[in-house]
Design a protein around this motif. Structure first.
Motif, short mmCIF file in Angstrom:
data_model
loop_
_atom_site.label_atom_id
_atom_site.label_comp_id
_atom_site.label_asym_id
_atom_site.label_seq_id
_atom_site.Cartn_x
_atom_site.Cartn_y
_atom_site.Cartn_z
N UNK A 1 -15.10 4.05 2.81
CA UNK A 1 -15.40 2.56 3.61
C UNK A 1 -13.96 1.74 3.89
N UNK A 2 -12.99 2.26 3.36
CA UNK A 2 -11.70 1.19 3.43
C UNK A 2 -11.88 0.07 2.52
N UNK A 3 -12.77 -0.12 1.85
CA UNK A 3 -13.00 -1.23 0.99
C UNK A 3 -11.86 -1.14 -0.39
N UNK B 1 -17.65 7.49 -1.55
CA UNK B 1 -18.19 6.46 -0.33
C UNK B 1 -17.50 5.32 -0.48
N UNK C 1 -20.86 -5.02 -8.96
CA UNK C 1 -21.13 -4.54 -7.45
C UNK C 1 -21.69 -3.41 -7.50
N UNK D 1 -8.88 0.27 0.03
CA UNK D 1 -7.56 -0.25 0.50
C UNK D 1 -7.48 -1.79 0.40
N UNK E 1 -3.60 6.74 2.17
CA UNK E 1 -4.42 5.80 2.67
C UNK E 1 -5.23 6.32 3.83
N UNK E 2 -6.27 5.67 4.02
CA UNK E 2 -7.31 6.08 4.95
C UNK E 2 -6.67 5.53 6.38
N UNK F 1 -25.30 -2.11 -6.08
CA UNK F 1 -25.45 -0.68 -5.22
C UNK F 1 -26.48 0.11 -5.50
N UNK G 1 -12.45 -1.44 9.16
CA UNK G 1 -13.09 -2.40 8.48
C UNK G 1 -13.03 -2.02 6.96
N UNK G 2 -12.41 -3.08 6.32
CA UNK G 2 -12.18 -3.18 4.77
C UNK G 2 -13.51 -3.91 4.20
N UNK G 3 -14.79 -3.60 4.28
CA UNK G 3 -15.86 -4.09 3.86
C UNK G 3 -16.60 -3.28 2.99
N UNK H 1 -29.65 1.16 -3.55
CA UNK H 1 -29.93 2.48 -3.26
C UNK H 1 -30.16 3.38 -4.68
N UNK I 1 -8.87 -3.49 -1.76
CA UNK I 1 -8.62 -3.80 -3.44
C UNK I 1 -7.30 -3.72 -3.68
N UNK J 1 -22.42 -1.84 1.60
CA UNK J 1 -23.82 -1.65 0.89
C UNK J 1 -24.18 -2.89 0.54
N UNK K 1 0.82 -1.18 0.06
CA UNK K 1 0.06 0.04 0.02
C UNK K 1 0.86 1.27 -0.05
#
Lengths: 315, 260
Positions: free
Chosen positions: B90-92, B86, B15, B94, B257-258, B19, A86-88, B23, B96, A91, A53
């Motif tokens: 969310x950190x998702x 969004x 994906x 990161x 990075x978050x 979403x 959390x990396x989820x 929404x 990926x 939605x 990263x």
């Protein structure tokens, strides 16, 4: 013995903040390694560099034999990371999150389905599988997060403070999962602020402070560096405090807090000895607490300063 | 794009569509231009139409529809901006980035997912305009050209929206950043001829990208000569699309990075 993670002279700065100042580290394949240190020691930065990263400023990092800078794709194929946050996908449902990972790892339709079902079962998420993540508790999100990391059966797993903020039950569960993974031969590098966690899970521990590794070894070796625990007694007035100091014949009485601390190895015998001595002289203590060595003690012993004195260091 | 890259982009697209189904923002994409259409035709239409060569509410409807369609498309900048912001919050993303995924797949999935919604919204707005009495004399080629133009502008604006989403500091700012773009169709030749504006405003209206878009669309739908507006439109599409794409990619690579 082959190295799963090999780090040599790793340095990283953010602007004028030196976060990692020459780290050397070697983790044998199939072992659990803990990086122990307070906030701001450089633990997360290290994990981010190991997981591609962040780019290092200098030094060499090889993961499963691949260089993180020159072969990031090969590194990424070998690793899994569960971070502090959390990396989820909030939605999607839990099941859809796992399925997304299976798809992105190109597991194939039937193998992917099987793996998702297996992980839902193993992480106790079957009932919540089709519910949106908004309904998940913190512990459930963390479990899902780790399950997503494990979909592709990575050889090397990074866990960045896996139990920070978890309740005791979720923490025990996380420990169980780490042990299972280790038993299956996965190499694990975990970061933690808790000595007991490192002690409990890791075969070897490196203590990180100010971006430098100040000690490295097995848990037993590290604990030998730390002075034993102590018993802290508090009294109602200075006269009693003095009498206690005389009765025990050791420890420095503190007139301000009316407290006295004496060395102890935490055994029942040492506790009985203290109580016997106080009884013999008829000294009443208001309260008694037993301290076992914690991260503060390890730090103090290794660096000569407290964990608290280190606020404001970039992470 | 390699086979893996294509597969990854498709997974990301699925994906994003999931979403969108959960929404649905598409309702907003349709609602705003339809409100404008009703307002401008039935409330202001009589007066505004008086300024046109052939006056009247109906002729104003014919005049304003291309502008409203571009307004629909401009509204589409918000979609990718919000969906990308969004993701980043969310950190998702990161996660990926620690996976062996084709680099282009994450942002590409957002562009395609939002583009599909935007095209559906544009079709819906067109149908409503037709129900209100919009009749374009264009033949199949004219309609096809109009559709192609709207699709290209949408695609370019989606990349710009993605760049806004990566640039933004959060979801809220991501939904505000595209505001100037959404206003541009109103400051062009969409609702009134630019000749009716004060000279400084007319200069701006004549030189901003939405005026050639609107004029080209109008020419395609009404079968009048397109002239230089077509080339001007294509040039703006390339500038916006490639600019947005490069900006988005560059920001995405560098995005810190978050951490907290």
């Amino acid at each position: 013995m082959t190295s799963a993670i090999a780090i040599h002279a790793l340095r990283k700065s953010f602007g004028t903040d030196v976060v990692l100042d020459g780290i050397d580290l070697d983790v044998a394949a199939g072992t659990v390694y803990a990086l122990l240190g307070p906030n701001g020691a450089g633990k997360t930065t290290t994990v981010h560099i190991l997981s591609t990263l962040l780019a290092p400023d200098s030094g060499e990092v090889r993961i499963a034999g691949h260089d993180v800078v020159r072969e990031p794709a090969a590194v990424r194929a070998a690793i899994g990371l569960t971070g502090q946050f959390s990396a989820v996908d909030g939605l999607l449902t839990g099941e859809e999150n796992l399925q997304l990972m299976a798809d992105l790892r190109h597991l194939g339709r039937s193998e992917g389905r099987r793996r998702v079902a297996e992980l839902l079962e193993r992480f106790d998420l079957v009932d919540a599988a089709r519910k949106p993540l908004a309904t998940y508790s913190g512990g459930m999100r963390r479990r899902l997060d780790l399950a997503m990391t494990l979909v592709a059966r990575p050889q090397i797993v990074f866990l960045d403070e896996p139990t920070t903020g978890l309740d005791p039950r979720s923490r025990a569960e996380m420990w169980r999962v780490v042990r299972e993974l280790a038993a299956a031969g996965t190499t694990i590098l975990l970061t933690t602020q808790y000595l007991d966690e490192a002690d409990e899970l890791a075969g070897r521990i490196a203590v990180l402070d100010h971006g430098v590794i100040v000690a490295e070894g097995t848990p037993a070796e590290l604990k030998r560096l730390v002075p034993g625990g102590r018993i802290r007694l508090e009294f109602d007035d200075p006269t009693v405090l003095r009498a206690a100091a005389v009765a025990l014949g050791s420890g420095e009485p503190d007139d301000e807090t009316l407290a006295l601390e004496v060395a102890s190895d935490g055994s029942l015998a040492s506790l009985r000895d203290v109580m016997d001595r106080l009884d013999r002289d008829g000294v009443e203590a208001r309260s008694l607490t037993i301290h076992t060595p914690d991260l503060d003690d390890v730090f103090f012993a290794l660096t000569g300063h407290d964990v608290d004195a280190r606020e404001g260091v970039a992470s | 794009m390699s086979a893996i890259g294509f597969t990854d982009a498709r997974i990301m697209l699925r994906r994003n569509i999931r979403h969108a189904m959960r929404y649905p923002m598409i309702a907003y994409l349709i609602a705003l231009p339809v409100v404008f259409l009703l307002l401008f035709v039935y409330v202001f239409g009589g007066t505004m139409g008086a300024g046109l060569p052939t006056s009247g509410t109906d002729s104003y409807l014919q005049y304003v529809v291309p502008g409203v369609l571009l307004l629909t498309v401009a509204g589409g900048v918000t979609g990718p901006a919000i969906s990308v912001a969004q993701d980043l919050s969310e950190g998702i993303i990161t996660r990926f980035r620690t996976m062996n995924i084709a680099r282009s797949a994450v942002l590409g999935g957002h562009v395609l997912g939002n583009l599909i919604q935007l095209l559906l919204a544009t079709v819906a707005v067109t149908l409503i305009a037709v129900l209100m009495g919009f009749r374009a004399p264009a033949g199949p080629w004219g309609w096809l050209g109009a559709a192609a133009l709207l699709a290209l502008v949408s695609y370019a604006l989606c990349w710009l929206g993605v760049a806004f989403g990566v640039y933004a500091r959060g979801v809220e700012s991501a939904s505000n950043l595209p505001m100037p773009i959404m206003i541009l169709p109103l400051l062009g030749s969409g609702f009134v001829p630019t000749e009716s504006m004060p000279s400084w405003m007319q200069w701006f209206a004549d030189h901003q990208p939405f005026t050639p878009f609107i004029e080209t669309l109008r020419s395609l739908l009404f079968g009048t000569p397109v002239g230089s507006n077509a080339w001007l439109s294509l040039a703006w599409i390339v500038v916006i699309g490639v600019g947005g794409w490069l900006w988005a990619r560059r920001l995405y690579e560098r995005k810190p990075l978050r951490t907290a």
